[in-house]
Design a protein around this motif. Structure first.
Motif, PDB file in Angstrom:
ATOM      1  N   GLU A 300       9.912 -15.530 -14.370  1.00 41.22           N
ATOM      2  CA  GLU A 300       9.920 -14.634 -13.210  1.00 41.22           C
ATOM      3  C   GLU A 300       9.407 -15.352 -11.972  1.00 41.22           C
ATOM      4  O   GLU A 300       9.979 -15.227 -10.886  1.00 41.22           O
ATOM      5  N   ALA A 301       8.321 -16.122 -12.137  1.00 42.51           N
ATOM      6  CA  ALA A 301       7.766 -16.825 -10.983  1.00 42.51           C
ATOM      7  C   ALA A 301       8.783 -17.818 -10.434  1.00 42.51           C
ATOM      8  O   ALA A 301       8.961 -17.935  -9.215  1.00 42.51           O
ATOM      9  N   ALA A 302       9.472 -18.522 -11.334  1.00 45.26           N
ATOM     10  CA  ALA A 302      10.465 -19.501 -10.892  1.00 45.26           C
ATOM     11  C   ALA A 302      11.603 -18.806 -10.146  1.00 45.26           C
ATOM     12  O   ALA A 302      12.045 -19.255  -9.085  1.00 45.26           O
ATOM     13  N   ARG A 303      12.051 -17.673 -10.693  1.00 42.26           N
ATOM     14  CA  ARG A 303      13.147 -16.950 -10.057  1.00 42.26           C
ATOM     15  C   ARG A 303      12.719 -16.399  -8.710  1.00 42.26           C
ATOM     16  O   ARG A 303      13.457 -16.460  -7.734  1.00 42.26           O
ATOM     17  N   ALA A 304      11.482 -15.878  -8.663  1.00 40.53           N
ATOM     18  CA  ALA A 304      11.005 -15.295  -7.409  1.00 40.53           C
ATOM     19  C   ALA A 304      10.913 -16.356  -6.322  1.00 40.53           C
ATOM     20  O   ALA A 304      11.001 -16.043  -5.136  1.00 40.53           O
ATOM     21  N   LEU A 305      10.742 -17.630  -6.719  1.00 42.80           N
ATOM     22  CA  LEU A 305      10.692 -18.700  -5.729  1.00 42.80           C
ATOM     23  C   LEU A 305      12.084 -19.121  -5.284  1.00 42.80           C
ATOM     24  O   LEU A 305      12.224 -19.958  -4.396  1.00 42.80           O
ATOM     25  N   GLY A 306      13.114 -18.576  -5.942  1.00 40.33           N
ATOM     26  CA  GLY A 306      14.480 -18.896  -5.538  1.00 40.33           C
ATOM     27  C   GLY A 306      15.110 -20.014  -6.350  1.00 40.33           C
ATOM     28  O   GLY A 306      16.202 -20.469  -6.032  1.00 40.33           O
ATOM     29  N   LEU A 307      14.414 -20.492  -7.419  1.00 43.49           N
ATOM     30  CA  LEU A 307      15.037 -21.511  -8.268  1.00 43.49           C
ATOM     31  C   LEU A 307      16.207 -20.889  -9.022  1.00 43.49           C
ATOM     32  O   LEU A 307      16.123 -19.741  -9.455  1.00 43.49           O
ATOM     33  N   ASN A 308      17.276 -21.650  -9.197  1.00 42.42           N
ATOM     34  CA  ASN A 308      18.393 -21.101  -9.974  1.00 42.42           C
ATOM     35  C   ASN A 308      18.139 -21.302 -11.465  1.00 42.42           C
ATOM     36  O   ASN A 308      17.145 -21.898 -11.861  1.00 42.42           O
ATOM     37  N   GLY A 309      19.046 -20.790 -12.280  1.00 43.04           N
ATOM     38  CA  GLY A 309      18.821 -20.809 -13.722  1.00 43.04           C
ATOM     39  C   GLY A 309      18.665 -22.218 -14.270  1.00 43.04           C
ATOM     40  O   GLY A 309      17.811 -22.498 -15.110  1.00 43.04           O
ATOM     41  N   PHE A 310      19.496 -23.119 -13.775  1.00 42.52           N
ATOM     42  CA  PHE A 310      19.458 -24.510 -14.212  1.00 42.52           C
ATOM     43  C   PHE A 310      18.101 -25.138 -13.896  1.00 42.52           C
ATOM     44  O   PHE A 310      17.459 -25.753 -14.744  1.00 42.52           O
ATOM     45  N   GLN A 311      17.650 -24.935 -12.637  1.00 35.23           N
ATOM     46  CA  GLN A 311      16.360 -25.502 -12.226  1.00 35.23           C
ATOM     47  C   GLN A 311      15.216 -24.881 -13.018  1.00 35.23           C
ATOM     48  O   GLN A 311      14.284 -25.568 -13.419  1.00 35.23           O
ATOM     49  N   THR A 312      15.302 -23.556 -13.235  1.00 35.39           N
ATOM     50  CA  THR A 312      14.250 -22.892 -13.997  1.00 35.39           C
ATOM     51  C   THR A 312      14.141 -23.496 -15.390  1.00 35.39           C
ATOM     52  O   THR A 312      13.056 -23.800 -15.875  1.00 35.39           O
ATOM     53  N   THR A 313      15.296 -23.716 -16.029  1.00 36.23           N
ATOM     54  CA  THR A 313      15.279 -24.266 -17.381  1.00 36.23           C
ATOM     55  C   THR A 313      14.721 -25.682 -17.406  1.00 36.23           C
ATOM     56  O   THR A 313      13.861 -26.012 -18.215  1.00 36.23           O
ATOM     57  N   PHE A 314      15.222 -26.542 -16.519  1.00 29.95           N
ATOM     58  CA  PHE A 314      14.890 -27.955 -16.631  1.00 29.95           C
ATOM     59  C   PHE A 314      13.582 -28.332 -15.935  1.00 29.95           C
ATOM     60  O   PHE A 314      13.001 -29.361 -16.261  1.00 29.95           O
ATOM     61  N   LEU A 315      13.128 -27.532 -14.978  1.00 33.24           N
ATOM     62  CA  LEU A 315      11.872 -27.884 -14.297  1.00 33.24           C
ATOM     63  C   LEU A 315      10.684 -27.104 -14.840  1.00 33.24           C
ATOM     64  O   LEU A 315       9.558 -27.579 -14.788  1.00 33.24           O
ATOM     65  N   ILE A 316      10.918 -25.898 -15.321  1.00 31.79           N
ATOM     66  CA  ILE A 316       9.797 -25.042 -15.724  1.00 31.79           C
ATOM     67  C   ILE A 316       9.734 -24.845 -17.227  1.00 31.79           C
ATOM     68  O   ILE A 316       8.704 -25.093 -17.853  1.00 31.79           O
ATOM     69  N   VAL A 317      10.830 -24.396 -17.824  1.00 34.63           N
ATOM     70  CA  VAL A 317      10.759 -23.969 -19.223  1.00 34.63           C
ATOM     71  C   VAL A 317      10.742 -25.160 -20.178  1.00 34.63           C
ATOM     72  O   VAL A 317       9.835 -25.302 -21.003  1.00 34.63           O
ATOM     73  N   LEU A 318      11.734 -26.061 -20.047  1.00 30.24           N
ATOM     74  CA  LEU A 318      11.822 -27.158 -21.019  1.00 30.24           C
ATOM     75  C   LEU A 318      10.599 -28.083 -21.018  1.00 30.24           C
ATOM     76  O   LEU A 318      10.114 -28.437 -22.094  1.00 30.24           O
ATOM     77  N   PRO A 319      10.094 -28.497 -19.847  1.00 32.95           N
ATOM     78  CA  PRO A 319       8.937 -29.399 -19.911  1.00 32.95           C
ATOM     79  C   PRO A 319       7.779 -28.809 -20.704  1.00 32.95           C
ATOM     80  O   PRO A 319       7.091 -29.520 -21.427  1.00 32.95           O
ATOM     81  N   GLN A 320       7.577 -27.497 -20.577  1.00 29.87           N
ATOM     82  CA  GLN A 320       6.484 -26.871 -21.322  1.00 29.87           C
ATOM     83  C   GLN A 320       6.847 -26.700 -22.787  1.00 29.87           C
ATOM     84  O   GLN A 320       6.039 -26.934 -23.681  1.00 29.87           O
ATOM     85  N   ALA A 321       8.093 -26.290 -23.033  1.00 33.09           N
ATOM     86  CA  ALA A 321       8.501 -26.006 -24.411  1.00 33.09           C
ATOM     87  C   ALA A 321       8.527 -27.292 -25.242  1.00 33.09           C
ATOM     88  O   ALA A 321       8.046 -27.318 -26.370  1.00 33.09           O
ATOM     89  N   LEU A 322       9.058 -28.365 -24.672  1.00 32.32           N
ATOM     90  CA  LEU A 322       9.181 -29.606 -25.444  1.00 32.32           C
ATOM     91  C   LEU A 322       7.817 -30.164 -25.803  1.00 32.32           C
ATOM     92  O   LEU A 322       7.617 -30.726 -26.866  1.00 32.32           O
ATOM     93  N   ARG A 323       6.855 -29.983 -24.884  1.00 30.92           N
ATOM     94  CA  ARG A 323       5.511 -30.457 -25.187  1.00 30.92           C
ATOM     95  C   ARG A 323       4.938 -29.692 -26.383  1.00 30.92           C
ATOM     96  O   ARG A 323       4.285 -30.261 -27.244  1.00 30.92           O
ATOM     97  N   LEU A 324       5.226 -28.404 -26.437  1.00 27.37           N
ATOM     98  CA  LEU A 324       4.698 -27.586 -27.538  1.00 27.37           C
ATOM     99  C   LEU A 324       5.268 -28.013 -28.883  1.00 27.37           C
ATOM    100  O   LEU A 324       4.622 -27.838 -29.912  1.00 27.37           O
ATOM    101  N   VAL A 325       6.496 -28.527 -28.897  1.00 30.13           N
ATOM    102  CA  VAL A 325       7.125 -28.775 -30.192  1.00 30.13           C
ATOM    103  C   VAL A 325       7.072 -30.244 -30.590  1.00 30.13           C
ATOM    104  O   VAL A 325       7.756 -30.649 -31.520  1.00 30.13           O
ATOM    105  N   ILE A 326       6.247 -31.044 -29.909  1.00 34.90           N
ATOM    106  CA  ILE A 326       6.133 -32.456 -30.308  1.00 34.90           C
ATOM    107  C   ILE A 326       5.779 -32.588 -31.800  1.00 34.90           C
ATOM    108  O   ILE A 326       6.459 -33.317 -32.517  1.00 34.90           O
TER     109      ILE A 326
END
Lengths: 402, 248
Positions: A300-326
């Motif tokens: 929601e925060a990413a979207r509210a800042l105007g990031l598109n879906g692609f940017q939200t996934t690759f800048l916000i969600v994946l960096p955090q998710a991939l770290r969790l699943v190391i």
């Protein structure tokens, strides 16, 4: 009487004697367990040591060391394997000098290993290569340290090192397989690759390719597009519902049937494809777990800042998710590394397969213990290195974790 | 400071979550530069309402027009609106894998396509403005709640929005940190920003708001200037709510 005293914090002294008494000897039944445990350890350890030093015939390993390491790679072309190793040694050295930390530890361990191996009885050519590798690490390390303090030097050096790692795989494959019809690099059929070399190549390729594929499948499984979602779910569930051996059989026997006449894919490449496709499904499920752990508020925060879906996934969600699943992913990769031994069913001789082939030689009959211990030791060393690297990576990336 | 031009127009906005009728025909017009406080019991739909304004929630009936653009499913409209509206959340929602500075520069760099140096210069100015310039390189987990919320405000301001939405910005904070966040919001209101604030901080509302709206059961019960609202509430529902929150 104005007395204001600050009490010192109680001192906790844990000397070795204290520790032993507290943890091993009290109460009485712990003491009993300690004694029994030590006795078993002693008996087993003594038996093993006596066997390894007096009875074991390690000549089965030393006589066949070339087979164990590179399989039937033509002896005249072995310099190509050494050169590949030299290239990675240089990169390890450079990385260790530039970034320090875990890479430096790995570079040191490699250097020590090369040095110790060079002390063992071997041909002078082999020793020369080992010393050459040691020199490459030192050279890389020196260069790295020289560049590290100065931003103007370190920046291009870092890019060069990262580029080198990216180039490592294609360079390796070209160097090892060569080109048909050339004098300098004659073609070496992948069928001749074997031993540890084959184990390495199979796991390296499958790990490097299955990771991005798995991430894409995980994203696909959560996609808003029904077709993409359906495909991902079907793929993941299908692969996970089938044993690895079956996937390898499919890659070996069925795949050529679907290909047009005249197009033949090498057996090693088929095995790599099989491992990659198999591992990708498991990576996908690991990554999906990570994706689900990211709170909705982040998106929601990413979207509210105007990031598109692609940017939200690759800048916000994946960096955090991939770290969790190391941890989960490294676990998957370690098991993939060991599962490469299953290519034996395709007639390929990787480390374990070579071991079996050596044992089939009447001259080495009955030496299973020596051979399997040696093979287990190699698997163990590299699996431990991977799990160690993963733990260090978690710590390094844990900065600022919630 | 309040202009004459309407910047947000909501007409008969309805929304359902499944069978639950959350918003029941909200009609509200906000002028440029106005500071509006929305209060009301939990579950009254006030958060949902401000989330429809930047389309984090979609409305199912009625019209919402923001700065001359009607909110529809048209992706371009949504993107255009979102970059004009800053939002501050109750749980801060800072990106934990980025430093305070990176949190602030992310959207300007990727959405506005500013050069990195420019974005960082603006980000440092904003951190100065919210009073924590020295925390630029810390990660959210290394900051206190109040500091995190101030970074979140700076992050929203970095996009140079025309409107700021605050969804209970102080509800997750320890009492001693509430003031530092309210101070920043007060300064922002004085600078002429159009603000919609969902909050229970009645002191803040009294001092800063141009109008206060009381929400209950998915609609506005009454709205008025703070003086009228507190001294002379017209509806029984409002009186009961005020007596509950002002007593303690």
């Amino acid at each position: 009487m104005a007395v204001s005293r600050t009490l010192e914090p109680p001192k906790v002294r844990v000397g070795p004697g204290e520790w032993v008494r507290k943890n091993l000897l009290s109460p009485w039944y712990n003491a009993l367990l300690t004694v029994i445990g030590l006795w078993i350890l002693y008996e087993v350890g003594r038996g093993l040591a006596v066997w390894a030093l007096t009875q074991a015939r390690w000549d089965v390993i030393t006589d066949n060391i070339r087979l164990f390491l590179v399989g039937q790679f033509p002896p005249g072309q072995i310099w190509r394997v050494w050169l590949s190793l030299l290239f990675s040694s240089l990169l390890f050295g450079l990385g260790g000098g530039l970034w320090g930390g875990t890479i430096r530890q790995f570079a040191c361990a490699l250097g020590v290993a090369f040095f110790l191996l060079a002390l063992l009885p071997a041909s002078w050519a082999t020793r020369g290569w080992l010393i050459g590798n040691l020199a490459a690490i030192l050279l890389g390390y020196g260069t790295g340290v020289w560049g590290q303090g100065n931003p103007q030097r370190s920046r291009p050096l870092r890019y060069a090192t990262i580029g080198g790692w990216l180039l490592l795989f294609p360079v390796l494959v070209m160097l090892l397989s060569g080109f048909s019809g050339t004098q300098v690099l004659p073609r070496v059929e992948a069928g001749l690759w074997g031993g540890l070399l084959l184990t390495f190549l199979l796991s390296l390729v499958s790990i490097v390719l299955s990771f991005p594929l798995g991430v894409l499948l995980a994203l696909g499984r959560r996609s808003a597009l029904p077709a993409v979602r359906l495909f991902s779910v079907l793929y993941i569930e299908l692969i996970r519902g089938v044993p690895l051996v079956t996937v390898l059989f499919m890659a070996d026997i069925m795949l050529p049937l679907f290909l047009p006449e005249g197009l033949r894919i090498d057996r090693v490449v088929r095995a790599m494809a099989g491992f990659t496709l198999f591992s990708a499904a498991y990576v996908a499920e690991n990554v999906r777990g990570g994706l689900q752990a990211i709170p909705e508020g982040q998106i929601e925060a990413a979207r509210a800042l105007g990031l598109n879906g692609f940017q939200t996934t690759f800048l916000i969600v994946l960096p955090q998710a991939l770290r969790l699943v190391i941890p989960a992913n490294v676990g998957q990769f370690i098991s993939l590394f060991k599962d490469t031994s299953l290519v034996a069913i395709m007639g390929l001789l990787e480390l374990l397969g070579i071991g079996k082939a050596v044992l089939a030689n009447p001259a080495y009959m009955g030496l299973q213990r020596e051979v399997y211990l040696f093979v287990a030791l190699i698997y163990g060393v590299f699996s431990y290195a991977m799990s160690y690297a993963s733990r260090r990576l978690e710590i390094a990336l844990g900065v600022g974790e919630r | 400071m309040v202009g004459s031009e309407d910047i947000i127009i909501c007409e008969d906005v309805h929304k359902w979550f499944g069978d639950f009728h959350v918003l029941r025909g909200v009609t509200l017009t906000i002028k440029r530069g106005e500071v509006v406080v929305i209060c009301g019991p939990s579950g009254s739909g006030k958060s949902t309402f401000i989330r429809t304004i930047n389309r984090l929630e979609t409305h199912q009936r009625g019209r919402i027009i923001v700065d001359g653009i009607e909110l529809t499913d048209d992706v371009r409209n949504i993107a255009a609106i979102r970059s004009e509206i800053g939002m501050v959340f109750q749980q801060f929602n800072l990106f934990p894998h980025l430093t305070a500075l990176q949190n602030i520069t992310l959207a300007p760099i990727w959405v506005r396509r500013w050069p990195k140096e420019e974005a960082e210069r603006v980000a440092r100015e904003l951190l100065e403005r919210v009073g924590i310039p020295e925390q630029a390189d810390k990660y959210p987990a290394q900051l206190s709640g109040g500091q995190q919320q101030r970074v979140a405000i700076a992050r929203a301001l970095a996009m140079q929005p025309k409107i700021m939405l605050f969804d209970e910005p102080t509800s997750a904070l320890d009492p001693e940190m509430i003031k530092e966040v309210l101070d920043v919001m007060r300064d922002l209101a004085r600078s002429g920003m159009t603000m919609i604030v969902v909050t229970h901080e009645m002191g803040f509302a009294k001092e800063v708001a141009d109008r206060i709206f009381f929400f209950a059961d998915g609609n506005i019960v009454e709205g008025n200037t703070p003086e009228e609202f507190f001294s002379n509430p017209k509806e029984e529902r409002t009186r009961r709510f005020l007596s509950q929150i002002l007593v303690h």
